[in-house]
Design a protein around this motif. Sequence first.
Motif, PDB file in Angstrom:
ATOM      1  N   ALA A  89      -3.829   4.838   0.124  1.00 57.98           N
ATOM      2  CA  ALA A  89      -4.536   4.802   1.400  1.00 57.98           C
ATOM      3  C   ALA A  89      -5.454   6.018   1.551  1.00 57.98           C
ATOM      4  O   ALA A  89      -6.582   5.899   2.032  1.00 57.98           O
ATOM      5  N   GLY A 143     -15.437   0.421   6.453  1.00 52.93           N
ATOM      6  CA  GLY A 143     -14.641   1.079   5.423  1.00 52.93           C
ATOM      7  C   GLY A 143     -13.611   2.026   5.995  1.00 52.93           C
ATOM      8  O   GLY A 143     -12.464   2.076   5.533  1.00 52.93           O
ATOM      9  N   TYR A 186       0.850  -1.193   0.000  1.00 54.83           N
ATOM     10  CA  TYR A 186       0.000   0.000   0.000  1.00 54.83           C
ATOM     11  C   TYR A 186       0.885   1.242   0.000  1.00 54.83           C
ATOM     12  O   TYR A 186       1.884   1.300   0.703  1.00 54.83           O
ATOM     13  N   ASN A 240      -5.327  -3.294  -6.313  1.00 53.72           N
ATOM     14  CA  ASN A 240      -5.708  -2.293  -5.314  1.00 53.72           C
ATOM     15  C   ASN A 240      -6.246  -1.030  -5.974  1.00 53.72           C
ATOM     16  O   ASN A 240      -7.273  -0.492  -5.571  1.00 53.72           O
ATOM     17  N   TRP A 241      -5.539  -0.549  -6.999  1.00 55.19           N
ATOM     18  CA  TRP A 241      -5.979   0.679  -7.674  1.00 55.19           C
ATOM     19  C   TRP A 241      -7.275   0.461  -8.450  1.00 55.19           C
ATOM     20  O   TRP A 241      -8.140   1.351  -8.487  1.00 55.19           O
ATOM     21  N   ASP A 299      -8.529   5.753  -0.497  1.00 57.32           N
ATOM     22  CA  ASP A 299      -9.471   4.786   0.068  1.00 57.32           C
ATOM     23  C   ASP A 299     -10.462   5.441   1.024  1.00 57.32           C
ATOM     24  O   ASP A 299     -11.520   4.873   1.313  1.00 57.32           O
ATOM     25  N   LYS A 356     -10.739   0.052   7.572  1.00 53.86           N
ATOM     26  CA  LYS A 356      -9.913  -0.571   6.537  1.00 53.86           C
ATOM     27  C   LYS A 356      -8.981   0.469   5.912  1.00 53.86           C
ATOM     28  O   LYS A 356      -7.792   0.215   5.679  1.00 53.86           O
ATOM     29  N   ALA A 357      -9.529   1.674   5.625  1.00 58.51           N
ATOM     30  CA  ALA A 357      -8.702   2.748   5.066  1.00 58.51           C
ATOM     31  C   ALA A 357      -7.626   3.170   6.065  1.00 58.51           C
ATOM     32  O   ALA A 357      -6.487   3.453   5.691  1.00 58.51           O
ATOM     33  N   LYS A 387      -4.787   0.731   5.965  1.00 56.69           N
ATOM     34  CA  LYS A 387      -3.896   0.956   4.825  1.00 56.69           C
ATOM     35  C   LYS A 387      -2.968   2.137   5.075  1.00 56.69           C
ATOM     36  O   LYS A 387      -1.783   2.102   4.716  1.00 56.69           O
ATOM     37  N   GLU A 433      -9.919   0.523  -5.831  1.00 61.93           N
ATOM     38  CA  GLU A 433     -10.147   1.890  -5.350  1.00 61.93           C
ATOM     39  C   GLU A 433     -11.017   2.668  -6.333  1.00 61.93           C
ATOM     40  O   GLU A 433     -11.938   3.390  -5.941  1.00 61.93           O
ATOM     41  N   ASN A 469     -14.677   1.245  -6.357  1.00 67.84           N
ATOM     42  CA  ASN A 469     -15.355   1.559  -5.097  1.00 67.84           C
ATOM     43  C   ASN A 469     -15.681   3.043  -4.995  1.00 67.84           C
ATOM     44  O   ASN A 469     -16.775   3.425  -4.567  1.00 67.84           O
ATOM     45  N   THR A 470     -14.737   3.891  -5.395  1.00 69.18           N
ATOM     46  CA  THR A 470     -14.967   5.341  -5.331  1.00 69.18           C
ATOM     47  C   THR A 470     -16.095   5.757  -6.263  1.00 69.18           C
ATOM     48  O   THR A 470     -16.996   6.525  -5.881  1.00 69.18           O
TER      49      THR A 470
END
Length: 206
Positions: A7, A51, A2, A172-173, A10, A54-55, A58, A176, A179-180
């Motif tokens: 992070a 959430g 990460y 991961n990206w 996120d 979790k952020a 990271k 992200e 999700n965003t």
Amino acid sequence: MYSVPMALVDFLPVCFFGLAAYILQKDLYSKMSKGAYALFCAGTIDVFMAGFLKALYKLLYALNICDFEPLTKMFFPVQALGFMMCGVAVACMLRLKQGKNVAYAAAPVLYSGTMIFVMFMVMGVISFDTGLAAVALKMKKKGCAVLLAFSCFAALTMGYLSSKDFTNPMFNWIGEAINTLGQFALFYAVRKLDKAGLSEFNLKGE
């Protein structure tokens, strides 16, 4: 694994969901029984905190402060249960006569696997987003219904991506970004419904 920018990004979907949840808690207060509303609030708080933590995990990892493992291990079961509670509350609002106490089933026996949480997550997300989309259609806001459908698709896609190797920065990206976008779609749709008068809208058409 990460990076600090990853992070920080996120936290964006967490903020979008939190804002959407706040608006919904305000607008749906008069439309739910006390039990359904309490379940809805508990569910949205669960999802938000899962959430957020979790952020935070990271960020702590990226800053090389510590690998706070419980924060990442609790994410999936807590978020899944939160979405399940949200979905049940919205379904009750749409399908059951509100104002009376609703009997809830007893808790299932202890189960050590993750499939139950996958089921909760899928059913909760679908019920939550499709229920809100149904409200949007009742209000003749088809654009909001489409955004909510996209948000549902994005959330389910995130569930699929969770099975991939998230030690790979690419996944991961991708996660992200999806999700965003999904949480922003939820926030934008809810904000539009709020401005269109969701809090005063009669869902029963009486």
